[in-house]
Design a protein around this motif. Sequence first.
Motif, PDB file in Angstrom:
ATOM      1  N   ALA A 211       0.857  -1.181   0.000  1.00 16.15           N
ATOM      2  CA  ALA A 211       0.000   0.000   0.000  1.00 16.15           C
ATOM      3  C   ALA A 211       0.898   1.237   0.000  1.00 16.15           C
ATOM      4  O   ALA A 211       2.072   1.172   0.374  1.00 16.15           O
ATOM      5  N   LEU A 212       0.347   2.363  -0.406  1.00 12.84           N
ATOM      6  CA  LEU A 212       1.178   3.544  -0.658  1.00 12.84           C
ATOM      7  C   LEU A 212       1.962   3.976   0.576  1.00 12.84           C
ATOM      8  O   LEU A 212       3.141   4.341   0.480  1.00 12.84           O
ATOM      9  N   LEU A 213       1.333   3.938   1.759  1.00 10.38           N
ATOM     10  CA  LEU A 213       2.047   4.338   2.975  1.00 10.38           C
ATOM     11  C   LEU A 213       3.061   3.292   3.415  1.00 10.38           C
ATOM     12  O   LEU A 213       3.883   3.563   4.287  1.00 10.38           O
ATOM     13  N   GLY A 214       3.012   2.109   2.820  1.00 16.29           N
ATOM     14  CA  GLY A 214       3.995   1.074   3.132  1.00 16.29           C
ATOM     15  C   GLY A 214       5.045   0.907   2.058  1.00 16.29           C
ATOM     16  O   GLY A 214       5.766  -0.091   2.035  1.00 16.29           O
ATOM     17  N   LYS A 215       5.169   1.879   1.173  1.00 14.41           N
ATOM     18  CA  LYS A 215       6.101   1.772   0.046  1.00 14.41           C
ATOM     19  C   LYS A 215       7.542   1.561   0.499  1.00 14.41           C
ATOM     20  O   LYS A 215       8.319   0.889  -0.179  1.00 14.41           O
ATOM     21  N   ASP A 216       7.910   2.115   1.647  1.00 19.80           N
ATOM     22  CA  ASP A 216       9.299   2.019   2.098  1.00 19.80           C
ATOM     23  C   ASP A 216       9.545   0.849   3.045  1.00 19.80           C
ATOM     24  O   ASP A 216      10.633   0.718   3.602  1.00 19.80           O
TER      25      ASP A 216
ATOM     26  N   SER B  36       3.533  -1.070  -5.679  1.00 23.90           N
ATOM     27  CA  SER B  36       2.305  -0.451  -5.190  1.00 23.90           C
ATOM     28  C   SER B  36       1.073  -1.161  -5.737  1.00 23.90           C
ATOM     29  O   SER B  36       1.128  -1.885  -6.728  1.00 23.90           O
ATOM     30  N   ILE B  37      -0.065  -0.901  -5.085  1.00 24.87           N
ATOM     31  CA  ILE B  37      -1.321  -1.521  -5.467  1.00 24.87           C
ATOM     32  C   ILE B  37      -2.379  -0.437  -5.603  1.00 24.87           C
ATOM     33  O   ILE B  37      -2.306   0.606  -4.957  1.00 24.87           O
ATOM     34  N   GLY B  38      -3.360  -0.652  -6.485  1.00 22.25           N
ATOM     35  CA  GLY B  38      -4.444   0.306  -6.655  1.00 22.25           C
ATOM     36  C   GLY B  38      -4.327   1.071  -7.958  1.00 22.25           C
ATOM     37  O   GLY B  38      -3.598   0.681  -8.871  1.00 22.25           O
ATOM     38  N   LEU B  39      -5.031   2.189  -8.052  1.00 25.02           N
ATOM     39  CA  LEU B  39      -5.005   3.002  -9.258  1.00 25.02           C
ATOM     40  C   LEU B  39      -3.605   3.494  -9.582  1.00 25.02           C
ATOM     41  O   LEU B  39      -3.247   3.693 -10.734  1.00 25.02           O
TER      42      LEU B  39
ATOM     43  N   PRO C  63       1.997  -6.179 -11.858  1.00 24.83           N
ATOM     44  CA  PRO C  63       2.220  -7.402 -11.073  1.00 24.83           C
ATOM     45  C   PRO C  63       1.364  -7.472  -9.811  1.00 24.83           C
ATOM     46  O   PRO C  63       0.884  -8.555  -9.452  1.00 24.83           O
ATOM     47  N   SER C  64       1.151  -6.339  -9.137  1.00 30.22           N
ATOM     48  CA  SER C  64       0.283  -6.354  -7.956  1.00 30.22           C
ATOM     49  C   SER C  64      -1.147  -6.693  -8.346  1.00 30.22           C
ATOM     50  O   SER C  64      -1.826  -7.484  -7.679  1.00 30.22           O
TER      51      SER C  64
ATOM     52  N   ARG D  71       4.996   4.299  -8.718  1.00 30.40           N
ATOM     53  CA  ARG D  71       5.326   3.220  -9.657  1.00 30.40           C
ATOM     54  C   ARG D  71       6.797   3.166 -10.020  1.00 30.40           C
ATOM     55  O   ARG D  71       7.377   2.081 -10.119  1.00 30.40           O
ATOM     56  N   CYS D  72       7.395   4.306 -10.281  1.00 29.50           N
ATOM     57  CA  CYS D  72       8.716   4.331 -10.917  1.00 29.50           C
ATOM     58  C   CYS D  72       9.874   4.400  -9.930  1.00 29.50           C
ATOM     59  O   CYS D  72      11.010   4.082 -10.292  1.00 29.50           O
TER      60      CYS D  72
END
Length: 594
Positions: free
Chosen positions: A241-246, A258-261, A266-267, A399-400
């Motif tokens: 999830a976005l807040l868990g990216k790190d 990341s997942i979602g829009l 792959p997610s 994403r990048c």
Amino acid sequence: MTTSVGDYLIERLRDWGIKHVFAYPGDGINGIVAAFGRAKDAPQFVQARHEEMAAFEATGYAKFTGDVGVCMATSGPGAIHLLNGLYDAKLDWVPVVAIVGQTARSAMGGSYQQEVDLQSLYKDVASDYLVEVNVASQLPNALDRAIRTALARRAPTALVIPSDLQEQPYSAPGHEFKQVPSSDAMYVRPVVDPQSDQIRRAADILNAGSRVAILIGQGARSAAAQVRELAELTGAGVAKALLGKDVLSDDLPYVTGSIGLLGTRPSYEMMRECDTLVIIGSNFPYSQFLPDFGQARAIQIDIDGAAIGMRYPTEVNIVADAESALRALLPLVEPKQDRSWREGIERGVARWWETLERQSMLSAKPVNPMRIAWELSERLPDNAIVTADSGSSTNWYARCLKFRDGMRGSLSGTLATMGPGVPYAIGAKFAHPDRPVIALVGDGAMQMNGMAELLTILRYRSEWSDPRLVVCVFHNNDLNQVTWELRAMGGSPKFVDSQSLPDVSYADIACTMGLNGVAVTDGDSVGAAWDQALSSDVPTVLDVHCDPEVPPIPPHATYEQIKDMVSAVLKGDPNGWHLVYQGAKTKAQELIPH
């Protein structure tokens, strides 16, 4: 000298180890501001350019330290301005304490200047603890509870102190009826252990599954090592999830990103095909990107029982600290002998990174925004902190940008408000003055408030042992995320009057302020510009002129989204055919054989 209420407040903040208070002055807090002066600025009064920025800076500081952030503002308009930053903290579960002034007690109820009903104003954003201090002996318990509650509930709390009380002599509460004393200034986070029967049931589900997917959020940060071990045992892929990216390194071949829009293919594919789902420390809200209901057996681990079982029909809900729960679970998990699921995930991840690289290197007018994040990934210092704003640039952050172990990153995850990118970076520099910080912001957010906060960076830069603070502006003269939402969600063409931004040179503004400014108008110059900014001994603004028509294509474009996009073009979108060309060129990279 008699100790005033303001003096005691400062002393008590020091007792709590508070080093910085992000604030803006006003006569509603004059008694406290004067006390800062008498205390020789310990804790430090960090002057933002606006109260909302002070709240964002406190939130950023708290996110990157795990400690409480403190912000302060005057009565009336100052207290009102704090709200957006405090809601950002509330929705992202961040401990922040707001200290606000109020009209003198003798004038309350008289429609006095700057008199606002702060109890009503703050009752939602500071619902976990909100109190007005009306006598001196009330202060220690009120402040201590505000801090402890913020830490315990991971939420913003607020203390309202009338202006006349701040200058009154302080007297401690007595050991008597209707007096409430307090104890030492300390808080130790509890370790919440799981129930053994829940762990056993979770292990049974994992052992029965053959295609395991893991979704992690910021609540898994302390359990990163255990998540890796679980993924190895089960052959799972891990989406973030976005807040868990790190939380986990993107160099791990089974991390799908990341997942979602704003997520990755792959997610998306992993969630479409898994038969078992484990959600750890995440409240990811978009259930359409999770497995179809009934497709997967699901387990959720979260320290907050109120946030569990909301997004997917889970069989086992473990209310516990993520690290503690996984430590108990791992010995019961049987290693998967069939690695075909894992191998398929790793092939998909490798293909995705190749696709992203090709997409990032495509030509655009003038610079492909994807390339900005891609080139940064290859140059990120090992201990870098990255903040992101809300807008189309968030897609490229999500994403990048590749995070490695030791890096940190955050943004306004749930509120998704514009404007926190630069103040988060300032909060991060006060939290870790020895680490490089990079803020990725759109030009809309930069015009909204980022330009003013460059003055805050200029003012305090000498206090940071590592001088590297880079603000990268995605300069496309468009409120780009909303433009794409108009097209893809409503079939409406870009409405120029609402979406176009006045053009300005952010590099020139930085130089005028005394910072370093670098303008980039060519894609092949992006890498060199990052090298220059990341080696500078002066905070730098990278002003990258980029193409607003490079589409943030979701991992799965629905028929309705494609139909609406075509409709927007046919209705006369001012850049319609260019966006069709860029979109087709970008999407085609997914079809090239690997």
